[in-house]
Write a protein that holds these residues in place. Structure first.
Motif, PDB file in Angstrom:
ATOM      1  N   MET A 169       0.863  -1.188   0.000  1.00  0.00           N
ATOM      2  CA  MET A 169       0.000   0.000   0.000  1.00  0.00           C
ATOM      3  C   MET A 169       0.891   1.226   0.000  1.00  0.00           C
ATOM      4  O   MET A 169       1.799   1.324   0.825  1.00  0.00           O
ATOM      5  CB  MET A 169      -0.812   0.022   1.293  1.00  0.00           C
ATOM      6  CG  MET A 169      -2.193  -0.521   1.149  1.00  0.00           C
ATOM      7  SD  MET A 169      -3.312   0.629   0.349  1.00  0.00           S
ATOM      8  CE  MET A 169      -3.761   1.617   1.738  1.00  0.00           C
ATOM      9  N   LEU A 170       0.623   2.141  -0.896  1.00  0.00           N
ATOM     10  CA  LEU A 170       1.376   3.395  -0.884  1.00  0.00           C
ATOM     11  C   LEU A 170       0.414   4.570  -0.912  1.00  0.00           C
ATOM     12  O   LEU A 170      -0.434   4.684  -1.794  1.00  0.00           O
ATOM     13  CB  LEU A 170       2.330   3.492  -2.083  1.00  0.00           C
ATOM     14  CG  LEU A 170       3.638   2.695  -2.071  1.00  0.00           C
ATOM     15  CD1 LEU A 170       4.463   3.031  -3.311  1.00  0.00           C
ATOM     16  CD2 LEU A 170       4.471   2.924  -0.815  1.00  0.00           C
ATOM     17  N   SER A 171       0.572   5.451   0.074  1.00  0.00           N
ATOM     18  CA  SER A 171      -0.201   6.690   0.128  1.00  0.00           C
ATOM     19  C   SER A 171       0.597   7.783  -0.563  1.00  0.00           C
ATOM     20  O   SER A 171       1.811   7.640  -0.723  1.00  0.00           O
ATOM     21  CB  SER A 171      -0.419   7.101   1.581  1.00  0.00           C
ATOM     22  OG  SER A 171      -1.291   6.212   2.198  1.00  0.00           O
ATOM     23  N   PRO A 172      -0.039   8.883  -0.934  1.00  0.00           N
ATOM     24  CA  PRO A 172       0.702   9.958  -1.594  1.00  0.00           C
ATOM     25  C   PRO A 172       1.938  10.387  -0.802  1.00  0.00           C
ATOM     26  O   PRO A 172       1.861  10.648   0.398  1.00  0.00           O
ATOM     27  CB  PRO A 172      -0.329  11.093  -1.665  1.00  0.00           C
ATOM     28  CG  PRO A 172      -1.634  10.377  -1.756  1.00  0.00           C
ATOM     29  CD  PRO A 172      -1.475   9.168  -0.873  1.00  0.00           C
ATOM     30  N   GLY A 173       3.072  10.425  -1.491  1.00  0.00           N
ATOM     31  CA  GLY A 173       4.328  10.835  -0.870  1.00  0.00           C
ATOM     32  C   GLY A 173       5.196   9.675  -0.430  1.00  0.00           C
ATOM     33  O   GLY A 173       6.406   9.810  -0.290  1.00  0.00           O
ATOM     34  N   GLU A 174       4.587   8.493  -0.206  1.00  0.00           N
ATOM     35  CA  GLU A 174       5.369   7.344   0.278  1.00  0.00           C
ATOM     36  C   GLU A 174       6.150   6.676  -0.856  1.00  0.00           C
ATOM     37  O   GLU A 174       5.739   6.702  -2.000  1.00  0.00           O
ATOM     38  CB  GLU A 174       4.436   6.285   0.883  1.00  0.00           C
ATOM     39  CG  GLU A 174       3.909   6.618   2.254  1.00  0.00           C
ATOM     40  CD  GLU A 174       3.139   5.444   2.842  1.00  0.00           C
ATOM     41  OE1 GLU A 174       3.581   4.899   3.865  1.00  0.00           O
ATOM     42  OE2 GLU A 174       2.092   5.069   2.273  1.00  0.00           O
ATOM     43  N   ARG A 175       7.262   6.056  -0.477  1.00  0.00           N
ATOM     44  CA  ARG A 175       8.049   5.252  -1.420  1.00  0.00           C
ATOM     45  C   ARG A 175       8.327   3.871  -0.821  1.00  0.00           C
ATOM     46  O   ARG A 175       8.342   3.694   0.391  1.00  0.00           O
ATOM     47  CB  ARG A 175       9.431   5.877  -1.712  1.00  0.00           C
ATOM     48  CG  ARG A 175       9.422   7.141  -2.530  1.00  0.00           C
ATOM     49  CD  ARG A 175       9.267   8.381  -1.696  1.00  0.00           C
ATOM     50  NE  ARG A 175      10.382   8.600  -0.805  1.00  0.00           N
ATOM     51  CZ  ARG A 175      10.291   9.235   0.354  1.00  0.00           C
ATOM     52  NH1 ARG A 175       9.144   9.704   0.785  1.00  0.00           N
ATOM     53  NH2 ARG A 175      11.370   9.400   1.106  1.00  0.00           N
ATOM     54  N   ALA A 176       8.587   2.931  -1.722  1.00  0.00           N
ATOM     55  CA  ALA A 176       9.064   1.619  -1.291  1.00  0.00           C
ATOM     56  C   ALA A 176       9.950   1.093  -2.402  1.00  0.00           C
ATOM     57  O   ALA A 176       9.731   1.387  -3.577  1.00  0.00           O
ATOM     58  CB  ALA A 176       7.890   0.667  -1.060  1.00  0.00           C
ATOM     59  N   GLU A 177      10.973   0.340  -2.015  1.00  0.00           N
ATOM     60  CA  GLU A 177      11.778  -0.361  -3.020  1.00  0.00           C
ATOM     61  C   GLU A 177      11.454  -1.834  -2.879  1.00  0.00           C
ATOM     62  O   GLU A 177      11.431  -2.370  -1.766  1.00  0.00           O
ATOM     63  CB  GLU A 177      13.272  -0.126  -2.774  1.00  0.00           C
ATOM     64  CG  GLU A 177      13.705   1.309  -3.043  1.00  0.00           C
ATOM     65  CD  GLU A 177      15.196   1.532  -2.773  1.00  0.00           C
ATOM     66  OE1 GLU A 177      15.997   0.588  -2.960  1.00  0.00           O
ATOM     67  OE2 GLU A 177      15.542   2.644  -2.355  1.00  0.00           O
ATOM     68  N   ILE A 178      11.201  -2.463  -4.025  1.00  0.00           N
ATOM     69  CA  ILE A 178      10.933  -3.901  -4.000  1.00  0.00           C
ATOM     70  C   ILE A 178      11.833  -4.604  -5.009  1.00  0.00           C
ATOM     71  O   ILE A 178      12.296  -4.001  -5.971  1.00  0.00           O
ATOM     72  CB  ILE A 178       9.444  -4.238  -4.291  1.00  0.00           C
ATOM     73  CG1 ILE A 178       9.026  -3.825  -5.711  1.00  0.00           C
ATOM     74  CG2 ILE A 178       8.524  -3.586  -3.261  1.00  0.00           C
ATOM     75  CD1 ILE A 178       7.644  -4.333  -6.107  1.00  0.00           C
ATOM     76  N   ILE A 179      12.085  -5.882  -4.718  1.00  0.00           N
ATOM     77  CA  ILE A 179      12.842  -6.723  -5.641  1.00  0.00           C
ATOM     78  C   ILE A 179      11.885  -7.784  -6.162  1.00  0.00           C
ATOM     79  O   ILE A 179      11.229  -8.475  -5.379  1.00  0.00           O
ATOM     80  CB  ILE A 179      14.029  -7.420  -4.919  1.00  0.00           C
ATOM     81  CG1 ILE A 179      14.973  -6.396  -4.298  1.00  0.00           C
ATOM     82  CG2 ILE A 179      14.739  -8.392  -5.861  1.00  0.00           C
ATOM     83  CD1 ILE A 179      15.963  -5.752  -5.249  1.00  0.00           C
ATOM     84  N   VAL A 180      11.806  -7.875  -7.475  1.00  0.00           N
ATOM     85  CA  VAL A 180      10.924  -8.858  -8.101  1.00  0.00           C
ATOM     86  C   VAL A 180      11.791  -9.837  -8.867  1.00  0.00           C
ATOM     87  O   VAL A 180      12.715  -9.453  -9.578  1.00  0.00           O
ATOM     88  CB  VAL A 180       9.937  -8.175  -9.074  1.00  0.00           C
ATOM     89  CG1 VAL A 180       8.864  -9.162  -9.517  1.00  0.00           C
ATOM     90  CG2 VAL A 180       9.304  -6.940  -8.449  1.00  0.00           C
TER      91      VAL A 180
END
Ligand code: C2O
Ligand code: CU
Ligand code: CU
Length: 518
Positions: free
Chosen positions: A292-303
């Motif tokens: 879940m990402l709200s406005p302004g949030e970041r996440a790094e993921i590895i796929v």
């Protein structure tokens, strides 16, 4: 006998009033912004270019950022008027290493005053690019600051009082990536645009001529949900696809939308590893299948695409797949909440080429995070979020709301008393989430954050320490990162002083006394 009669009358009201209200609400025609989910991926994803900086010695990088108007072709053969940085829409990616100093000259060739804020960056208040650092049309603003924080995916965007939402909406935003020794030595995918891909997700609305429409005030709801568009752009690309190698790929995902939240995952429900939050790497990779990402949030993921030979679709799932009928109808009237219960495509990955000797495994340990505890804190503050104010106050550029002592560990209780979501953001520091509704946060929230989703009626406890810079004369901001809420005044100002006995020396800006209305 009469007791039974009263009981029956009471029962009649208990049953009929709520159902009457529910019936009435269900007859109300409320516009819902349906995201077009039938479009087929048809455009190659834009990768924002890396900002070309001149490097002096090995510690100072210098570059120009030009804020400009332009025309962008999102749809075949249609030119849309947009704003951008060194281009017509969005801006280049700043990529710099911890320990280096960044010197930027920002020139405003737009027809309006604006500012440029480094979201998530620990910089002096005078360089923060908040509402006090205005760049008038044809003027320039220069900043020089050292990169003092660890590797992270940050971003930049305007922060003009009352105008932030519109300026971001028109296209001013870009990535700001920091690397450090640790991040470089982990063997993570880091070939920019190849196996390390920045993705900024934004929703927009276009009229029949293909021009951007900014009309959050007229969407018919009682409380504004903020600007919701029905067309999804990723890196400014409509209906994008991206070719990727059959290996591990790192996605740096930024919710750069004004108001929409995304519930991100893959259409085949595959899992991925989250490796970073807003302000840095997690201690270890966390396996997830939704983000879940709200406005302004970041996440790094590895796929892991090594087993793929075709396409993999990144989509946004309904946020609340089984809504409560009555509550949902009420919420629909108030804020158009049903807008969030849709499923739509974000980006299609097309796996191409040979599996090479590139990164195949992830390290088990990514980072060291010193976890703060409630006991260590020396100060506690409470912030009550209503539907459009903080502690019952609207932003006033002439008022300082909080004074913080540099280096003090503080507890911030953020209490959402409203029925809508607010992503709460703090400038000048990265914080830790200590609890959510009294419970320990999930593992993927146990990293450095600068923006935290506070759902309706939630109470979140943060630990924050402003330990880099003090300036008794200039404030940092804290605010809701739903940009329409921010512009309506859901923001406050805090000054960091060097010691408890230092007096603040804040001079309210001359022209901008109060901005409580929008
Ligand atoms: Cu991303 Cu104060 O903002
Ligand atoms: Cu910020
Ligand atoms: Cu809000």
């Amino acid at each position: 006998m009469s007791t039974l009669k009263y009981a029956l009358i009471l029962l009649f009201f208990i049953i009929s009033i709520p159902s009457g209200v529910a019936w009435y609400l269900s007859t109300q025609k409320v516009p819902v912004t349906y995201v077009n989910d039938t479009v087929q991926a048809q455009n190659t994803l834009n990768i924002p270019p890396l900002l070309e900086a001149q490097t002096y010695g090995d510690t100072l990088s210098f570059a120009n950022l030009i804020l400009q108007t332009g025309m962008t072709s999102f749809f075949n053969g249609i030119d849309t008027d947009t704003w951008g940085v060194n281009g017509s829409f969005l801006g280049p990616t700043i990529r710099i290493k911890k320990g280096q100093t960044l010197k930027l000259n920002i020139k405003n060739t737009l027809p309006e005053s604006t500012t440029i804020h480094w979201h998530g960056a620990e910089v002096p208040a005078a360089m923060d690019g908040g509402p006090h650092q205005i760049i008038k049309p044809s003027a320039s603003w220069s900043v020089t600051f050292p990169i003092v924080q660890e590797a992270a995916t940050l971003w930049y965007h305007p922060h003009m009082m009352g105008k932030t939402a519109e300026h971001v909406y028109k296209g001013i935003a870009g990535f700001f990536i920091i690397d450090d020794e640790n991040s470089e030595n982990l063997g993570l995918p880091n070939d920019y645009g190849i196996n390390d891909i920045p993705l900024v997700i934004q929703d927009r609305k276009f009229d029949e001529k293909g021009q951007l429409v900014y009309d959050h005030k007229h969407n018919g709801h009682m409380i504004t949900s903020g600007m919701l568009g029905n067309t999804i752009l990723v890196n400014g690309t409509f209906a994008p696809y991206q070719d990727i190698p059959p290996t591990l790929v790192r996605l740096r995902i930024l919710n750069g939308s004004n108001a929409r939240r995304y519930h991100i995952g893959f259409s085949d429900n595959r899992s991925f590893k989250q490796i970073a939050t807003d302000g840095g790497l997690l201690e270890k990779p966390i396996e997830r299948s939704r983000l879940m990402l709200s406005p302004g949030e970041r996440a790094e993921i590895i796929v892991d695409f090594s087993q793929d030979n075709k396409v993999a679709k990144l989509i946004s799932f309904p946020i609340n797949p089984e809504p409560d009928r009555f509550r949902d109808t009420l919420a629909k009237i108030m804020i158009g909440k049903r807008d969030e219960n849709q499923q739509f495509n974000l980006l299609e990955f097309r796996v191409q080429g040979q599996s090479s000797a590139q990164t195949k495994t992830l390290p088990e340990k990514l980072n060291n995070i010193a976890h703060w505890t409630e006991k260590e804190a020396v100060k506690k503050r409470t912030f009550r979020l209503s539907s459009s104010s903080i502690n019952d106050l609207k932003m006033d550029m002439a008022r300082i709301d909080e004074v913080v002592v540099k280096g003090d560990l503080e507890l911030w209780d953020i209490i959402n008393t409203s029925s809508i979501n607010h992503p709460f953001h703090i400038h000048g520091a990265q914080f830790q989430i200590l609890s959510r509704n009294g419970k320990k946060p999930d593992a993927h929230e146990m990293g450095w954050k600068d923006t935290v989703a506070i759902a309706d009626s939630e109470k979140v406890m943060l630990a924050v320490k402003f330990d880099q810079y003090a300036d008794p004369a200039l404030p940092y901001m804290y605010h809701c990162h739903n940009l329409e809420h921010e512009d309506m005044g859901m923001m406050g100002q805090l000054i960091v002083v060097n010691s408890a006995d230092e007096k603040i020396r804040f001079h309210p800006p001359a022209e901008t006394k109060s901005h409580s209305t929008h």
